[in-house]
Write an enzyme that holds these catalytic residues in place. Structure first.
Site, short mmCIF file in Angstrom:
data_model
loop_
_atom_site.label_atom_id
_atom_site.label_comp_id
_atom_site.label_asym_id
_atom_site.label_seq_id
_atom_site.Cartn_x
_atom_site.Cartn_y
_atom_site.Cartn_z
N LYS A 131 29.49 77.10 39.85
CA LYS A 131 28.31 76.37 39.35
C LYS A 131 27.16 76.38 40.34
O LYS A 131 26.00 76.29 39.95
CB LYS A 131 28.68 74.93 38.97
CG LYS A 131 29.53 74.88 37.71
CD LYS A 131 29.58 73.49 37.11
CE LYS A 131 30.35 73.50 35.80
NZ LYS A 131 30.53 72.17 35.22
N LYS A 213 35.28 83.35 30.68
CA LYS A 213 35.69 82.31 29.73
C LYS A 213 34.51 81.92 28.83
O LYS A 213 33.34 82.04 29.25
CB LYS A 213 36.27 81.10 30.47
CG LYS A 213 35.26 80.20 31.08
CD LYS A 213 35.86 78.91 31.57
CE LYS A 213 34.67 78.11 32.07
NZ LYS A 213 34.72 76.93 32.69
N LYS A 216 29.24 77.35 27.24
CA LYS A 216 27.98 77.09 26.53
C LYS A 216 26.77 77.49 27.37
O LYS A 216 25.68 77.64 26.86
CB LYS A 216 27.89 75.63 26.09
CG LYS A 216 28.03 74.63 27.19
CD LYS A 216 28.36 73.25 26.62
CE LYS A 216 28.99 72.38 27.68
NZ LYS A 216 29.81 71.31 27.19
P1 TYM Z 1 34.04 70.21 30.35
O1 TYM Z 1 33.12 69.20 29.75
O2 TYM Z 1 33.44 71.41 30.99
O3 TYM Z 1 35.05 70.73 29.27
C1 TYM Z 1 35.79 69.87 28.43
C2 TYM Z 1 37.18 70.45 28.19
O4 TYM Z 1 37.08 71.75 27.57
C3 TYM Z 1 37.89 72.66 28.28
N1 TYM Z 1 37.30 74.01 28.18
C4 TYM Z 1 37.96 75.09 27.73
N2 TYM Z 1 39.21 75.25 27.26
C5 TYM Z 1 39.58 76.49 26.86
N3 TYM Z 1 38.75 77.57 26.90
C6 TYM Z 1 37.49 77.45 27.35
N4 TYM Z 1 36.70 78.50 27.38
C7 TYM Z 1 37.04 76.17 27.80
N5 TYM Z 1 35.87 75.71 28.29
C8 TYM Z 1 36.05 74.38 28.53
C9 TYM Z 1 37.90 72.15 29.70
O5 TYM Z 1 38.99 72.64 30.44
C10 TYM Z 1 37.96 70.66 29.50
O6 TYM Z 1 39.30 70.22 29.32
N6 TYM Z 1 35.39 68.27 34.75
C11 TYM Z 1 35.61 68.18 33.32
C12 TYM Z 1 35.30 66.82 32.75
C13 TYM Z 1 36.05 65.66 33.36
C14 TYM Z 1 37.42 65.38 33.20
C15 TYM Z 1 37.64 64.16 33.88
C16 TYM Z 1 38.47 66.06 32.58
C17 TYM Z 1 35.50 64.65 34.08
N7 TYM Z 1 36.48 63.74 34.40
C18 TYM Z 1 38.93 63.60 33.95
C19 TYM Z 1 39.75 65.48 32.64
C20 TYM Z 1 39.95 64.28 33.32
C21 TYM Z 1 34.71 69.18 32.63
O7 TYM Z 1 33.70 69.57 33.15
O8 TYM Z 1 35.05 69.50 31.36
#
Ligand code: TYM
Length: 349
Positions: A131, A213, A216
């Site tokens: 990032k 992967k 968005k």
């Molecule tokens: P975020 O908002 O980027 O994504 C949300 C969830 O979607 C999953 N994900 C994917 N799964 C499969 N294939 C993909 N291409 C793909 N892109 C995204 C992510 O793995 C995620 O589960 N850091 C986290 C948010 C967070 C969080 C937490 C998660 C903050 N606190 C505590 C778990 C527990 C994040 O940026 O997710």
């Protein structure tokens, strides 16, 4: 005189891991439109989890501040995301759904945990490297501290399980390390959570490049399917999706594009991959892709229908989030009282 025998009282056993209802926590950023990867890799599993686990799901708006975003966009994204989660099947009767910044303890615990997190650990986080794009002089420090805030989110609620996509695995491992270090220094306080990453769908890849992967933030909107894409857009994107050489519909390490498309098919249709491979044997990519498009449309359409209804009346989501914040705050306050006491902070008693 008859001496009455004292009633034998069985000492109350603490609930073992298997007796206690498993607690699930996960979060998602309100940083723009959601894509099929978020749905198949995470949200869908949250919906299934809430059937049996004590589940808490969080719209992590503080995390979204780690990259530039306007207040207006953030405010709109928070409500939109809550609506998508409700439309996807998160049930406020069975799960707690809330916005991170509504529970002040998240920000507080983040700061406290920075004192048991090593600088080097954060520097090794691959998501920070991705990032920041190597520009670590210019990015917000929040992007660096991000995994500590995430660790706090999880351990604040004593979560056992964290259903996430593959890209979050390193963050959950760090969470365990931070919790274990805290426990070693201050006494047993936090549960060590484990990532819950499903074998299929944990890493949905970009439609235009199966080596990246689905995301968005990709420059080419054809690389991802947004949960809000209409049926024709979905058909067009799938038609243009890259495939592998050789025309057979089969998953395998030599077939990264087809492996990804088959995973999407399998999850949207609820069918095993082998069954799909057998059905399209000898029929070529064209027939497979045409059907895949309909399967995806069929999976997102009901969500979009419910989303339209929910979006028409924002008071529904607002009510759910207000109640969720209340429930989360109660749990967070109890835990933080212990944490403050253990760390020796606070002067008013
Ligand atoms: P975020 O908002 O980027 O994504 C949300 C969830 O979607 C999953 N994900 C994917 N799964 C499969 N294939 C993909 N291409 C793909 N892109 C995204 C992510 O793995 C995620 O589960 N850091 C986290 C948010 C967070 C969080 C937490 C998660 C903050 N606190 C505590 C778990 C527990 C994040 O940026 O997710």
């Amino acid at each position: 005189m008859v001496v009455q025998e004292r009633e034998l009282v069985e000492p109350q056993a603490l609930p073992t891991d298997t007796e206690r209802r498993q607690r699930t926590f996960s979060g998602i950023q309100p940083s723009g439109s959601l894509h099929l990867g978020n749905y198949l890799g995470a949200i869908r599993n949250w919906v299934n989890q809430q059937e049996h686990d004590d589940s808490i799901f969080c719209v992590v708006d503080l995390h979204a501040l780690s990259l530039p975003i306007t207040p207006q966009a953030l405010r709109e994204n928070i409500l939109d995301l809550a609506n998508v989660l409700l439309a996807s099947g998160i049930d406020p009767e069975r799960s707690v759904l809330f916005v991170q910044s509504d529970v002040r303890e998240h920000a507080e615990l983040c700061w406290l945990l920075t004192s048991v997190t090593q600088f080097g650990e954060l520097r090794r986080m691959t998501q920070f490297k991705d990032k920041s794009g190597g520009q670590d002089e210019a990015v917000a420090a929040a992007l660096f501290i991000y995994p500590v805030l995430q660790a706090g989110d999880i351990i604040l609620y004593d979560a056992d399980k964290v259903p996430v996509g593959e890209d979050q695995k390193q963050h959950i491992e760090l969470t365990r390390d931070i919790a274990a270090r805290f426990n070693a220094r201050y006494g047993e306080t936090f549960v060590l959570p484990r990532p819950d990453i499903k074998p299929t769908g944990a890493r949905i890849m970009a439609l235009d490049d199966p080596a990246r992967k689905m995301s968005k933030s990709a420059a080419n909107p054809g690389s991802f399917i947004a949960l809000t894409d209409d049926a024709d857009t979905i058909r067009r994107k799938i038609k243009r999706a890259v495939t592998d050489s050789g025309g057979d519909v089969r998953a395998g390490t030599d077939k990264p594009a087809l492996t990804n498309l088959l995973a999407i098919y399998a999850l949207c249709a609820g069918e095993p991959i082998e069954q799909i491979e057998a059905r399209y044997a000898g029929r070529g990519y064209g027939a497979f892709k045409a059907d895949l498009a309909e399967v995806v449309v069929g999976a997102v359409e009901p969500i979009q229908r419910r989303l339209a209804e929910l979006s028409a009346d924002p008071s529904v989501a607002r009510g759910v989030l207000a109640r969720g914040a209340e429930l989360a705050r109660e749990r967070a306050a109890t835990k933080m009282a212990v944490v403050r006491e253990r760390m020796g902070i606070g002067g008013a008693g």
